[in-house]
Design a protein around this motif. Structure first.
Motif, PDB file in Angstrom:
ATOM      1  N   ASP A 218     -24.851   9.444 -51.083  1.00 45.53           N
ATOM      2  CA  ASP A 218     -26.220   9.039 -51.376  1.00 45.53           C
ATOM      3  C   ASP A 218     -26.874   9.928 -52.428  1.00 45.53           C
ATOM      4  N   ASN A 219     -26.057  10.462 -53.311  1.00 46.89           N
ATOM      5  CA  ASN A 219     -26.575  11.239 -54.427  1.00 46.89           C
ATOM      6  C   ASN A 219     -25.569  11.183 -55.571  1.00 46.89           C
ATOM      7  N   ASN A 220     -26.053  11.408 -56.777  1.00 49.30           N
ATOM      8  CA  ASN A 220     -25.180  11.457 -57.944  1.00 49.30           C
ATOM      9  C   ASN A 220     -24.333  12.719 -57.855  1.00 49.30           C
ATOM     10  N   ASP A 221     -23.014  12.557 -57.916  1.00 48.20           N
ATOM     11  CA  ASP A 221     -22.133  13.718 -57.787  1.00 48.20           C
ATOM     12  C   ASP A 221     -22.405  14.754 -58.870  1.00 48.20           C
ATOM     13  N   ALA A 222     -22.882  14.306 -60.010  1.00 52.88           N
ATOM     14  CA  ALA A 222     -23.179  15.248 -61.100  1.00 52.88           C
ATOM     15  C   ALA A 222     -24.344  16.174 -60.744  1.00 52.88           C
ATOM     16  N   MET A 223     -25.130  15.799 -59.720  1.00 54.73           N
ATOM     17  CA  MET A 223     -26.281  16.599 -59.320  1.00 54.73           C
ATOM     18  C   MET A 223     -25.930  17.637 -58.248  1.00 54.73           C
ATOM     19  N   ILE A 224     -24.699  17.621 -57.781  1.00 53.20           N
ATOM     20  CA  ILE A 224     -24.279  18.589 -56.766  1.00 53.20           C
ATOM     21  C   ILE A 224     -24.168  19.971 -57.408  1.00 53.20           C
ATOM     22  N   VAL A 225     -24.810  20.955 -56.789  1.00 51.03           N
ATOM     23  CA  VAL A 225     -24.811  22.316 -57.324  1.00 51.03           C
ATOM     24  C   VAL A 225     -23.731  23.130 -56.602  1.00 51.03           C
ATOM     25  N   LYS A 226     -22.857  23.734 -57.404  1.00 53.08           N
ATOM     26  CA  LYS A 226     -21.781  24.549 -56.835  1.00 53.08           C
ATOM     27  C   LYS A 226     -22.078  26.028 -57.028  1.00 53.08           C
ATOM     28  N   SER A 227     -21.702  26.820 -56.035  1.00 50.65           N
ATOM     29  CA  SER A 227     -21.880  28.268 -56.117  1.00 50.65           C
ATOM     30  C   SER A 227     -20.768  28.945 -55.334  1.00 50.65           C
ATOM     31  N   ILE A 228     -20.560  30.215 -55.615  1.00 49.19           N
ATOM     32  CA  ILE A 228     -19.563  30.997 -54.872  1.00 49.19           C
ATOM     33  C   ILE A 228     -20.247  31.568 -53.631  1.00 49.19           C
ATOM     34  N   LEU A 229     -19.832  31.086 -52.480  1.00 49.80           N
ATOM     35  CA  LEU A 229     -20.428  31.537 -51.228  1.00 49.80           C
ATOM     36  C   LEU A 229     -19.876  32.893 -50.815  1.00 49.80           C
ATOM     37  N   TYR A 255      -2.980  43.832 -56.671  1.00 48.71           N
ATOM     38  CA  TYR A 255      -2.268  42.730 -56.042  1.00 48.71           C
ATOM     39  C   TYR A 255      -2.747  42.601 -54.595  1.00 48.71           C
ATOM     40  N   GLY A 256      -2.457  41.445 -53.995  1.00 47.92           N
ATOM     41  CA  GLY A 256      -2.934  41.150 -52.645  1.00 47.92           C
ATOM     42  C   GLY A 256      -3.423  39.715 -52.590  1.00 47.92           C
ATOM     43  N   SER A 257      -4.393  39.442 -51.726  1.00 49.57           N
ATOM     44  CA  SER A 257      -4.906  38.078 -51.587  1.00 49.57           C
ATOM     45  C   SER A 257      -6.414  38.100 -51.409  1.00 49.57           C
ATOM     46  N   ALA A 258      -7.037  37.000 -51.765  1.00 49.96           N
ATOM     47  CA  ALA A 258      -8.482  36.847 -51.616  1.00 49.96           C
ATOM     48  C   ALA A 258      -8.791  35.412 -51.230  1.00 49.96           C
ATOM     49  N   GLU A 259      -9.751  35.252 -50.325  1.00 50.72           N
ATOM     50  CA  GLU A 259     -10.250  33.917 -49.979  1.00 50.72           C
ATOM     51  C   GLU A 259     -11.553  33.680 -50.734  1.00 50.72           C
ATOM     52  N   ILE A 260     -11.572  32.588 -51.491  1.00 53.99           N
ATOM     53  CA  ILE A 260     -12.759  32.224 -52.263  1.00 53.99           C
ATOM     54  C   ILE A 260     -13.377  30.994 -51.612  1.00 53.99           C
ATOM     55  N   THR A 261     -14.641  31.063 -51.279  1.00 52.71           N
ATOM     56  CA  THR A 261     -15.347  29.930 -50.667  1.00 52.71           C
ATOM     57  C   THR A 261     -16.379  29.405 -51.649  1.00 52.71           C
ATOM     58  N   ILE A 262     -16.238  28.114 -51.984  1.00 53.30           N
ATOM     59  CA  ILE A 262     -17.158  27.449 -52.897  1.00 53.30           C
ATOM     60  C   ILE A 262     -18.105  26.585 -52.078  1.00 53.30           C
ATOM     61  N   THR A 270     -25.519  21.246 -47.418  1.00 55.57           N
ATOM     62  CA  THR A 270     -24.416  21.998 -48.007  1.00 55.57           C
ATOM     63  C   THR A 270     -23.106  21.754 -47.265  1.00 55.57           C
ATOM     64  N   ILE A 271     -22.034  21.998 -47.984  1.00 63.06           N
ATOM     65  CA  ILE A 271     -20.694  22.016 -47.408  1.00 63.06           C
ATOM     66  C   ILE A 271     -19.887  22.992 -48.246  1.00 63.06           C
ATOM     67  N   SER A 272     -18.810  23.509 -47.693  1.00 63.53           N
ATOM     68  CA  SER A 272     -18.029  24.496 -48.436  1.00 63.53           C
ATOM     69  C   SER A 272     -16.547  24.186 -48.356  1.00 63.53           C
ATOM     70  N   ASP A 273     -15.821  24.726 -49.318  1.00 59.33           N
ATOM     71  CA  ASP A 273     -14.366  24.589 -49.367  1.00 59.33           C
ATOM     72  C   ASP A 273     -13.780  25.966 -49.665  1.00 59.33           C
ATOM     73  N   THR A 274     -12.816  26.386 -48.862  1.00 60.44           N
ATOM     74  CA  THR A 274     -12.208  27.708 -49.011  1.00 60.44           C
ATOM     75  C   THR A 274     -10.751  27.574 -49.418  1.00 60.44           C
ATOM     76  N   PHE A 275     -10.351  28.375 -50.391  1.00 57.31           N
ATOM     77  CA  PHE A 275      -8.947  28.407 -50.785  1.00 57.31           C
ATOM     78  C   PHE A 275      -8.530  29.858 -50.969  1.00 57.31           C
ATOM     79  N   THR A 276      -7.218  30.096 -51.008  1.00 55.96           N
ATOM     80  CA  THR A 276      -6.671  31.447 -51.081  1.00 55.96           C
ATOM     81  C   THR A 276      -5.963  31.670 -52.402  1.00 55.96           C
ATOM     82  N   ILE A 277      -6.238  32.799 -53.022  1.00 57.23           N
ATOM     83  CA  ILE A 277      -5.513  33.221 -54.220  1.00 57.23           C
ATOM     84  C   ILE A 277      -4.641  34.413 -53.838  1.00 57.23           C
ATOM     85  N   THR A 278      -3.358  34.302 -54.081  1.00 55.34           N
ATOM     86  CA  THR A 278      -2.415  35.384 -53.794  1.00 55.34           C
ATOM     87  C   THR A 278      -1.894  35.950 -55.100  1.00 55.34           C
TER      88      THR A 278
END
Length: 360
Positions: A218-229, A255-262, A270-278
């Motif tokens: 129910d909103n234009n996807d282009a209007m969704i604001v993304k940020s690093i949580l 070296y190591g790993s980090a979880e980034i939550t957008i 709001t909603i978030s998505d988390t992924f891992t960078i190794t």
């Protein structure tokens, strides 16, 4: 006798069904002992609804013993008129009797729920005891209700179904139908989750396109604001967002790993998505920590000893374990060079002058 004043055919159905059931008792005695059950289920049996929304509920019929040669079934649907307004009904199963009969819920018809106040009576009957006569489950009918426009979010209403008549010896069961008023603004969802990433230590910077990760119906996807949580390891990865582009840099020699939550925000939700960078470790070579200075000596000078312990370093290793050797000497007739541990010894040959390049 009270049923006779409701609808044409309803009292006849009850009377005929009772009569036929009495005649049929001897043939169905065995079923009565095994407690077979006529079952009505709803699709959906629960879910969300919105104010002022038309809802379709399908009623499905089945039998615990899967027997399809019965006399019929009568049911009463109980609902709350403060929540629903009944719109219409479409029969599907064969053998319907009369039209739906809508009435105020009476004491005799009470389903035990103080919130329900209206009933819809439905019936199916086959005098040849061949109902429904088709594979189960069978769709009995489709009900259309309209939710009240003044309801509030999280208001809940339950539609209940009770029997008015069953085949002799058969019990009846129906799950309640639970509907909850939901916020019409559904908020953003994760449409395409970001995949985990693996890179080598000291990899080049990378970017990810976020334009298709989130969506809002129910909103234009282009209007969704993304940020690093959140970034669980900022000493490993530096991350930033510019509109729909996520950029991240890998810090040197880490070296190591980090979880980034957008996080995505749309219309205040709001909603978030988390992924891992190794980042996989890579053995870095040693490097020159303190370069050796050029030196000048007189002919026939005494030996020169140079400390090499601070010349080289290795971020992945103990500096004391670094092995030093003489790679080249451009003029061995001028200088004799040797290494012992961390000591470089330069021996100036007698009566010689000139220059030499020593590579360690």
């Amino acid at each position: 006798m009270k049923k006779q004043k409701k609808i044409n055919g309803s009292s006849i159905f009850c009377y005929l069904l009772a009569t036929l059931f009495i005649c049929f008792t001897l043939a169905t005695t065995a079923w009565a002992f095994s407690n077979p059950t006529q079952v009505v289920t709803a699709l959906p049996s629960s879910g969300n609804a919105y104010t002022g929304q038309t809802i379709t509920i399908d009623l499905l019929y089945s039998v615990s013993d899967e027997y399809t040669q019965l006399n019929g079934l009568g049911i009463m649907i109980h609902y709350d008129t403060n929540f629903f307004d009944f719109q219409s009904l479409q029969y599907t199963a064969p053998g319907t009797i009369g039209t739906p009969y809508i009435d105020d819920e009476s004491v005799a018809d009470n389903d035990g729920d103080e919130n329900t106040n209206k009933t819809i009576t439905l019936a199916w009957y086959d005098q040849n005891t061949e109902w429904p006569g088709e594979p189960l489950p069978v769709t009995l009918c489709s009900l259309l209700f309209l939710t009240d426009s003044d309801l509030s979010i999280n208001d809940i209403s339950i539609i209940r179904i009770t029997p008015t008549s069953t085949h002799v010896g058969y019990a009846f069961y129906a799950d309640p139908i639970t509907l909850t008023i939901a916020d019409p603004d559904q908020g953003p969802v994760v449409l395409q989750a970001i995949s985990d990433i693996t890179v080598d230590e000291d990899a080049d910077s990378q970017t990810i396109d976020l334009s298709t990760v989130f969506s809002d119906s129910d909103n234009n996807d282009a209007m969704i604001v993304k940020s690093i949580l959140s970034n669980s390891n900022p000493s490993l990865i530096s991350a930033s967002i510019n509109e729909n582009t996520l950029s991240f840099d890998f810090l040197a020699d880490q070296y190591g790993s980090a979880e980034i939550t957008i996080q995505a925000e749309s219309n205040g939700k709001t909603i978030s998505d988390t992924f891992t960078i190794t980042v996989t470790a890579v053995d870095d070579p040693p490097y020159i920590s303190q370069a050796l200075s050029d030196d000048t000596a007189d002919e026939d000078a005494d030996n020169l000893i140079i400390d090499l312990s601070t010349v080289f370093s290795d971020i992945d290793n103990n500096d004391a374990a670094i092995v030093k050797t003489i790679l080249s000497n451009s003029d061995s007739t001028l200088i004799s060079a040797s290494i012992n541990g961390n000591s470089l010894t330069l021996d100036f040959l007698e009566n010689q002058n000139g220059s030499a390049e020593i590579t360690i």
